[in-house]
Design an enzyme around this catalytic site. Structure first.
Site, PDB file in Angstrom:
ATOM      1  N   GLY A 272       0.853  -1.199   0.000  1.00 32.04           N
ATOM      2  CA  GLY A 272       0.000   0.000   0.000  1.00 32.04           C
ATOM      3  C   GLY A 272       0.883   1.241   0.000  1.00 32.04           C
TER       4      GLY A 272
ATOM      5  N   GLU B 174       2.832  -8.750  -0.884  1.00 36.64           N
ATOM      6  CA  GLU B 174       1.468  -8.215  -0.910  1.00 36.64           C
ATOM      7  C   GLU B 174       0.483  -9.366  -1.105  1.00 36.64           C
ATOM      8  OE1 GLU B 174      -0.428  -5.248  -0.664  1.00 36.64           O
ATOM      9  OE2 GLU B 174      -2.009  -6.716  -1.086  1.00 36.64           O
TER      10      GLU B 174
ATOM     11  N   VAL C  45       1.254 -13.488   3.922  1.00 35.81           N
ATOM     12  CA  VAL C  45       2.164 -13.774   5.030  1.00 35.81           C
ATOM     13  C   VAL C  45       1.352 -14.412   6.144  1.00 35.81           C
ATOM     14  CG1 VAL C  45       3.729 -12.783   6.724  1.00 35.81           C
ATOM     15  CG2 VAL C  45       3.679 -11.869   4.404  1.00 35.81           C
TER      16      VAL C  45
ATOM     17  N   ALA D   8       3.025  -3.073   7.091  1.00 37.47           N
ATOM     18  CA  ALA D   8       2.258  -1.913   6.606  1.00 37.47           C
ATOM     19  C   ALA D   8       0.974  -2.426   5.968  1.00 37.47           C
ATOM     20  CB  ALA D   8       3.092  -1.119   5.608  1.00 37.47           C
TER      21      ALA D   8
ATOM     22  N   HIS E 175       4.455  28.088 -20.225  1.00 37.20           N
ATOM     23  CA  HIS E 175       5.381  27.211 -20.938  1.00 37.20           C
ATOM     24  C   HIS E 175       6.805  27.637 -20.611  1.00 37.20           C
ATOM     25  CE1 HIS E 175       7.047  24.631 -24.001  1.00 37.20           C
ATOM     26  NE2 HIS E 175       7.783  25.656 -24.405  1.00 37.20           N
TER      27      HIS E 175
HETATM   28  P1  NAD Z   1      -3.032   0.155   2.894  1.00 37.06           P
HETATM   29  O1  NAD Z   1      -4.372  -0.286   3.271  1.00 37.06           O
HETATM   30  O2  NAD Z   1      -2.868   1.266   1.901  1.00 37.06           O
HETATM   31  O3  NAD Z   1      -2.203  -1.101   2.304  1.00 37.06           O
HETATM   32  C1  NAD Z   1      -2.004  -2.278   3.045  1.00 37.06           C
HETATM   33  C2  NAD Z   1      -1.740  -3.441   2.104  1.00 37.06           C
HETATM   34  O4  NAD Z   1      -1.370  -4.575   2.884  1.00 37.06           O
HETATM   35  C3  NAD Z   1      -2.948  -3.855   1.314  1.00 37.06           C
HETATM   36  O5  NAD Z   1      -2.635  -3.831  -0.062  1.00 37.06           O
HETATM   37  C4  NAD Z   1      -3.264  -5.285   1.802  1.00 37.06           C
HETATM   38  O6  NAD Z   1      -3.736  -6.123   0.790  1.00 37.06           O
HETATM   39  C5  NAD Z   1      -1.898  -5.761   2.300  1.00 37.06           C
HETATM   40  N1  NAD Z   1      -1.952  -6.847   3.313  1.00 37.06           N
HETATM   41  C6  NAD Z   1      -2.777  -6.937   4.369  1.00 37.06           C
HETATM   42  N2  NAD Z   1      -2.519  -8.080   5.087  1.00 37.06           N
HETATM   43  C7  NAD Z   1      -1.495  -8.721   4.451  1.00 37.06           C
HETATM   44  C8  NAD Z   1      -0.762  -9.945   4.699  1.00 37.06           C
HETATM   45  N3  NAD Z   1      -1.005 -10.749   5.755  1.00 37.06           N
HETATM   46  N4  NAD Z   1       0.236 -10.303   3.826  1.00 37.06           N
HETATM   47  C9  NAD Z   1       0.529  -9.498   2.773  1.00 37.06           C
HETATM   48  N5  NAD Z   1      -0.140  -8.339   2.509  1.00 37.06           N
HETATM   49  C10 NAD Z   1      -1.131  -7.949   3.332  1.00 37.06           C
HETATM   50  O7  NAD Z   1      -2.286   0.500   4.266  1.00 37.06           O
HETATM   51  P2  NAD Z   1      -0.951   1.262   4.602  1.00 37.06           P
HETATM   52  O8  NAD Z   1      -0.042   1.344   3.449  1.00 37.06           O
HETATM   53  O9  NAD Z   1      -0.473   0.607   5.852  1.00 37.06           O
HETATM   54  O10 NAD Z   1      -1.456   2.725   4.939  1.00 37.06           O
HETATM   55  C11 NAD Z   1      -2.363   2.960   6.026  1.00 37.06           C
HETATM   56  C12 NAD Z   1      -3.166   4.210   5.831  1.00 37.06           C
HETATM   57  O11 NAD Z   1      -2.352   5.365   5.922  1.00 37.06           O
HETATM   58  C13 NAD Z   1      -3.853   4.236   4.483  1.00 37.06           C
HETATM   59  O12 NAD Z   1      -5.180   4.629   4.672  1.00 37.06           O
HETATM   60  C14 NAD Z   1      -3.101   5.283   3.731  1.00 37.06           C
HETATM   61  O13 NAD Z   1      -3.922   5.982   2.818  1.00 37.06           O
HETATM   62  C15 NAD Z   1      -2.590   6.223   4.828  1.00 37.06           C
HETATM   63  N6  NAD Z   1      -1.322   6.839   4.390  1.00 37.06           N
HETATM   64  C16 NAD Z   1      -1.365   7.790   3.432  1.00 37.06           C
HETATM   65  C17 NAD Z   1      -0.191   8.342   2.963  1.00 37.06           C
HETATM   66  C18 NAD Z   1      -0.230   9.396   1.913  1.00 37.06           C
HETATM   67  O14 NAD Z   1      -1.261  10.017   1.756  1.00 37.06           O
HETATM   68  N7  NAD Z   1       0.824   9.590   1.134  1.00 37.06           N
HETATM   69  C19 NAD Z   1       1.030   7.895   3.435  1.00 37.06           C
HETATM   70  C20 NAD Z   1       1.030   6.916   4.400  1.00 37.06           C
HETATM   71  C21 NAD Z   1      -0.159   6.382   4.867  1.00 37.06           C
END
Ligand code: NAD
Length: 466
Positions: free
Chosen positions: A179, A200, A234, A265, A440
Site C-alpha cells: 500500500g 502483498e 504472510v 504496513a 510554458h
Molecule cells: P493500505 O491499506 O494502503 O495497504 C495495506 C496493504 O497490505 C494492502 O494492499 C493489503 O492487501 C496488504 N496486506 C494486508 N494483510 C497482508 C498480509 N497478511 N500479507 C501481505 N499483505 C497484506 O495501508 P498502509 O499502506 O499501511 O497505509 C495505512 C493508511 O495510511 C492508508 O489509509 C493510507 O492511505 C494512509 N497513508 C497515506 C499516505 C499518503 O497520503 N501519502 C502515506 C502513508 C499512509
C-alpha cells in the site's frame, strides 16, 4: 463550560480547534502526547516526506547526476544527519501548531481524554484527573498501525513509526503490504541501499489506482529496485535476535524469506478504544470506526467525530476539512465536504496522484466516458529536467465533457492533480481546462494536453483517429 472540547490534536483536531476559535467559540484541545500534530506531524506524513526527500537527493546524485554531466568521486550519506534533519522539521512544525493554538487563544490540555457523559470529558493527567464540561465535543483521536497477531512489534518487526527511526540501513528489508506506506518507506530504504522485498496479499497491484497508472507504476518501481511480490499471504514470522523469518503462501505453496528488519504496513485501525465510557452510547461499527452522518455528527447530537476515526480514506487533508466542516456546523453554517473530491498521493519519485473516478470505476458504473492521456516524454519541461517518466490521464463524461477523474504518475503529479481538482470543484469541462492558458514550459502543460486530448485536440502528441 467550554463551547467546544476537542480530543486529539492531529490535522483533524487542531484544524477543527482553529476554525472553532475563528468562529468565536470558547475552545479547548486535549492531547495525550507531549507534542501537538498527531501521527501526521510526528510519525507520519511529515517525517516520511523528510526522509523521502533526503533519500531521493542521494539517489539522484548517485544514479542520475551523471546524465547532467555532474560527477562525484564518491557519494555517501550520513543517516544520523538525515534523521536529525527530519526531527528538526518535525520540531519546527509541532512548535508551529503550538504557536497557532496559542495565537487563537485555544486552551491546550495535556492528558488522555474520555467522554463520560453527553457534556463531560474526563482528562487523566500524570498526577491528576480532571473533569471538563462542554456544549460540544469533537473526537479526533486518529488511528494506529494494525499489528498482526503473528508479527508482534519488536526490535526487528516494526510499524511505519519504527521504520522512520532505523539507526542503520537494513541490508535485507521485508515489507508486508504494497500500500502507500509500503511503497513510500520501501522507496526510502531501497534508495539508501536496502535490498527491499515487498510481500502483498492481493493479486493486483494498487487496486484503488487507475489500472493504466498502476501498471506503469509497478514497472517503474521494480526498475528502481523494489522487489514487489503479489499474491503472497504472510502467515507467520519467527523473530530472532538479529533477523526475522517470514513465512508466506504463494500459489498454494509455502515459502520463507529471511530479513534483518520487517515493516508491517497492512493498514491502520481507528483509535476508538477507551475514548468514551460505556454509559455514553456512541455507535461504533464492526471495524471500530465511530459511526457518523455526512456532516460527522455521531448518534449523540452534540458529539462529533472526524479524521481517521470515521469512515472514508485515512488522509490528513480529509480529516482537516472535516474539522472545518464540523466547526462551521456547530455555529449553524451549512458547510459540506466534497467526499468525491478527496485526492490521493503516493510521494514516491515519480509521484502517483489521483482524484475522482478511475477508468475501471466508470466502466463498472456504466458511465459513458472519454479519456485523454499525455505522456511526460512529450513534455519539454520534463525532458529538460530528465524527469519524463509517466503520464497524465483525464476522464470526462462523454455526454457533457465534465471532468470526472484525473490520474497522474510523473514529476509533480500531486501538484498537477491538485490543479485539476480545483477545476473539478468548479464543475469544469475538459474543454474549459483546454481553453486555459498554461505557462510554458511547465510540467503542468501535461494536464492541459490531457484535457485537449480528451476531445482529440492535443497539440504535442497525435490524437486518436476517429
Ligand atoms: P493500505 O491499506 O494502503 O495497504 C495495506 C496493504 O497490505 C494492502 O494492499 C493489503 O492487501 C496488504 N496486506 C494486508 N494483510 C497482508 C498480509 N497478511 N500479507 C501481505 N499483505 C497484506 O495501508 P498502509 O499502506 O499501511 O497505509 C495505512 C493508511 O495510511 C492508508 O489509509 C493510507 O492511505 C494512509 N497513508 C497515506 C499516505 C499518503 O497520503 N501519502 C502515506 C502513508 C499512509
Amino acid at each position: 463550560m467550554k463551547d467546544v472540547l476537542i480530543i486529539g490534536s492531529g490535522p483533524a483536531g487542531y484544524v477543527a480547534a482553529i476554525r472553532c476559535a475563528q468562529n468565536g467559540l470558547d475552545t479547548a484541545i486535549i492531547e495525550s502526547k507531549a507534542e501537538f500534530g498527531g501521527t501526521c506531524l510526528n510519525v507520519g506524513c511529515i517525517p516520511s516526506k523528510a526522509l523521502l526527500d533526503s533519500s531521493n537527493k542521494y539517489y539522484q546524485a548517485k544514479e542520475h547526476f551523471s546524465e547532467h554531466g555532474i560527477s562525484f568521486t564518491e557519494q555517501s550519506f550520513d543517516l544520523g544527519t538525515m534523521m536529525t534533519r527530519k526531527d528538526d522539521v518535525i520540531k519546527k512544525l509541532t512548535g508551529g501548531i503550538s504557536g497557532l493554538l496559542k495565537g487563537n487563544k485555544i486552551e491546550t490540555i495535556n492528558g488522555t481524554g474520555k467522554i463520560i457523559s453527553k457534556h463531560q470529558v474526563e482528562v487523566t493527567q500524570s498526577e491528576d484527573t480532571i473533569i471538563l464540561d462542554a456544549k460540544n465535543i469533537i473526537l479526533a483521536t486518529g488511528s494506529k498501525p494494525i499489528e498482526l497477531p503473528f508479527a508482534r512489534w519488536s526490535k526487528n518487526i516494526v510499524s511505519s513509526t519504527g521504520a522512520l527511526n532505523f539507526i542503520e540501513v537494513p541490508k535485507k528489508l521485508g515489507i508486508i503490504g504494497a500500500g502507500i506506506i509500503g511503497l513510500e518507506l520501501g522507496s526510502v530504504w531501497s534508495r539508501l541501499g536496502s535490498e527491499v522485498v515487498i510481500l502483498e496479499a492481493l493479486d493486483e497491484f494498487l487496486p484503488s489506482a487507475d489500472h493504466q497508472i498502476a501498471k506503469e507504476v509497478q514497472k517503474e518501481f521494480t526498475k528502481q529496485g523494489l522487489n514487489i511480490n503479489l499474491g503472497c499471504k504472510v502467515q507467520d514470522t519467527i523473530d530472532s535476535k538479529d533477523s526475522v523469518l517470514v513465512k508466506f503462501v504463494r500459489d498454494g505453496e509455502d515459502h520463507e524469506l529471511d530479513f534483518d528488519k520487517l515493516i508491517v504496513a497492512v493498514g491502520r485501525t481507528p483509535n476508538s478504544q477507551n475514548i468514551f465510557d460505556s454509559s455514553v452510547e456512541i455507535s461504533i461499527d464492526s471495524k471500530g470506526f465511530v459511526d457518523v452522518d455526512q456532516y460527522c455528527r455521531t448518534n449523540i447530537d452534540n458529539i462529533w467525530a472526524i479524521g481517521d476515526l470515521v469512515r472514508g480514506p485515512m488522509l490528513a487533508h480529509k480529516g482537516s476539512e472535516e474539522g472545518v466542516m464540523v466547526a462551521d456546523r456547530i455555529i449553524g453554517k451549512k458547510t459540506e465536504m466534497s467526499y468525491e473530491h478527496v485526492p490521493s498521493v503516493i510521494y514516491t519519485h515519480p509521484e502517483v496522484a489521483w482524484v475522482g473516478k478511475n477508468e475501471q470505476e466508470v466502466k463498472t458504473e456504466n458511465i459513458s466516458y472519454k479519456t485523454g492521456v499525455f505522456p511526460f516524454a512529450a513534455s519539454g519541461r520534463a525532458l529538460a529536467a530528465s524527469d519524463s517518466k509517466g503520464f497524465v490521464k483525464m476522464i470526462a463524461n462523454e455526454s457533457d465533457d465534465t471532468i470526472i477523474g484525473i490520474h497522474a504518475f510523473g514529476p509533480s503529479a500531486a501538484e498537477i492533480v491538485q490543479q485539476g481538482l480545483i477545476a473539478m470543484e468548479f464543475s469544469s469541462s475538459a474543454e474549459d481546462l483546454a481553453l486555459t492558458i498554461f505557462s510554458h514550459p511547465t510540467v503542468s502543460e501535461a494536464l492541459h494536453e490531457a484535457a485537449l486530448s480528451v476531445n482529440d485536440q492535443a497539440i504535442h502528441i497525435g490524437n486518436k483517429k476517429r
